[in-house]
Design an enzyme around this catalytic site. Structure first.
Site, PDB file in Angstrom:
ATOM      1  CG  ASN A  16      -1.651   1.265   1.459  1.00  0.00           C
ATOM      2  OD1 ASN A  16      -1.807   2.064   0.527  1.00  0.00           O
ATOM      3  ND2 ASN A  16      -2.133   1.483   2.686  1.00  0.00           N
ATOM      4  CE  LYS A  75       0.457   3.492   4.815  1.00  0.00           C
ATOM      5  NZ  LYS A  75       0.246   3.606   6.242  1.00  0.00           N
ATOM      6  CG  HIS A 111      -5.620   1.734   5.239  1.00  0.00           C
ATOM      7  ND1 HIS A 111      -5.160   2.676   6.127  1.00  0.00           N
ATOM      8  CD2 HIS A 111      -4.594   0.880   5.038  1.00  0.00           C
ATOM      9  CE1 HIS A 111      -3.905   2.402   6.443  1.00  0.00           C
ATOM     10  NE2 HIS A 111      -3.529   1.316   5.790  1.00  0.00           N
ATOM     11  CD  GLU A 152      -2.826   5.426   6.783  1.00  0.00           C
ATOM     12  OE1 GLU A 152      -2.838   5.510   5.548  1.00  0.00           O
ATOM     13  OE2 GLU A 152      -1.869   4.919   7.413  1.00  0.00           O
ATOM     14  CD  GLU A 184      -3.352  -2.821   7.292  1.00  0.00           C
ATOM     15  OE1 GLU A 184      -2.226  -3.053   6.835  1.00  0.00           O
ATOM     16  OE2 GLU A 184      -3.989  -1.797   7.036  1.00  0.00           O
ATOM     17  N   GLY A 241       2.608   2.046  10.689  1.00  0.00           N
ATOM     18  CA  GLY A 241       3.522   3.177  10.539  1.00  0.00           C
ATOM     19  C   GLY A 241       4.232   3.564  11.828  1.00  0.00           C
ATOM     20  CB  SER A 265       5.487  -1.943  11.712  1.00  0.00           C
ATOM     21  OG  SER A 265       5.050  -0.624  11.976  1.00  0.00           O
TER      22      SER A 265
HETATM   23  C1  PEP Z   1      -0.564   0.002   5.889  1.00  0.00           C
HETATM   24  O1  PEP Z   1      -0.551   1.139   5.467  1.00  0.00           O
HETATM   25  O2  PEP Z   1      -1.493  -0.741   5.570  1.00  0.00           O
HETATM   26  C2  PEP Z   1       0.516  -0.437   6.756  1.00  0.00           C
HETATM   27  C3  PEP Z   1       0.429  -1.618   7.312  1.00  0.00           C
HETATM   28  O3  PEP Z   1       1.580   0.436   6.928  1.00  0.00           O
HETATM   29  P1  PEP Z   1       3.018   0.100   7.596  1.00  0.00           P
HETATM   30  O4  PEP Z   1       3.492  -1.200   6.993  1.00  0.00           O
HETATM   31  O5  PEP Z   1       3.876   1.258   7.226  1.00  0.00           O
HETATM   32  O6  PEP Z   1       2.788  -0.016   9.075  1.00  0.00           O
END
Ligand code: PEP
Length: 250
Positions: free
Chosen positions: A9, A11, A97, A99, A167, A173, A213
């Site tokens: 992803n 973003k 997601h 976000e 997630e 992040g 992460s």
């Molecule tokens: C994501 O944006 O779905 C995500 C898991 O980000 P990150 O791997 O940076 O934590």
């Protein structure tokens, strides 16, 4: 062995030039053994989809959108319809997601409309669920995730046409990853929820991805788990070498 799903992803990162440069570096790393063990998916920004579609198709990489509008065409300034995504060569769509939920106020009932619309368009929704740190500390992670699943999948029979991404919000992040034990037990819980929502054992066919992460260093441990059918990678998917190393760890 079922192929593990390795999804990136991006973003709101990368211009079109950056996206094509990523493919220049990444595609030569997609060797045969990797492609036999993994299904690769990339979710760049909308502005990159058209320019990346042909090269992704040739390389066997599926293209995902990060969002969609559930309606048909209409007066929805700034939105993108599923017909537009199909037209450009998208096969998967991220839905809900964290976000989108936290920053843009997307609620489970709206996400449910999106899941249904994505399926009706013949694409694969990747419904993202996960608890915040406060919810986990209040011992409410299971309740939160179950509600997100039940409402996001209302009137949808879960089967192999869709994917779930677990997630935990506190791991996105932040550099904090759920332990393999935590991820495994939440994936088992999600599988139970899917079984109860599905018919004829089809809940087994829904891939459940872990996200939060994921890096080359922790991917092997997560991907070694039978319950973890793949990973959804944010930050580390921006770097072709890191993303390839994650896929190679399968
Ligand atoms: C994501 O944006 O779905 C995500 C898991 O980000 P990150 O791997 O940076 O934590």
């Amino acid at each position: 062995m079922k192929r593990k799903i390795i999804a990136g992803n991006w973003k709101m990162y990368k211009t079109m030039t950056d996206g094509l440069a990523f493919l220049d570096a990444f595609v030569p790393r997609c060797h045969r053994e990797m492609m036999e063990k993994c299904s690769l998916i990339l979710a760049p920004n909308f502005t990159l989809l058209a320019s990346m579609a042909a090269r992704c198709r040739e390389a066997g990489i599926a293209l995902a959108a990060q969002n969609c509008h559930p309606g048909g065409e209409g007066a929805y300034t700034g939105e993108t319809s599923l017909a537009m995504l199909v037209d450009v060569g998208v096969s998967h769509v991220l839905v809900g997601h964290s976000e989108r939920r936290a920053l843009f106020g997307e609620q489970d009932n709206f996400l449910n409309q999106k899941v249904k619309a994505v399926l009706a368009a013949g694409l694969v929704p990747i419904l993202c669920v996960g608890e915040t740190l406060a919810q986990r500390e209040a011992d409410a992670a299971g309740t939160v995730v179950e509600k997100q699943l039940r409402q996001g999948l209302d009137e949808v029979v879960p089967d192999g046409r869709l994917m779930i991404a677990y997630e935990p919000v506190w791991a996105i992040g932040t550099g904090k990853t759920a332990t393999v034990d935590d991820a495994r037990s939440m994936h088992q819980f999600i599988r139970q929820c899917l079984r109860s929502l599905a018919v004829d054992g089809k809940g087994e066919d829904v891939p459940i991805l872990y996200g939060g992460s994921v890096k080359p260093a922790n991917a092997p441990g997560l991907l070694a788990e039978d319950e973890i059918n793949g990973v959804l990678v944010g930050g580390a998917s921006l770097n072709p070498e890191d993303f390839a190393r994650i896929a190679e760890s399968v």
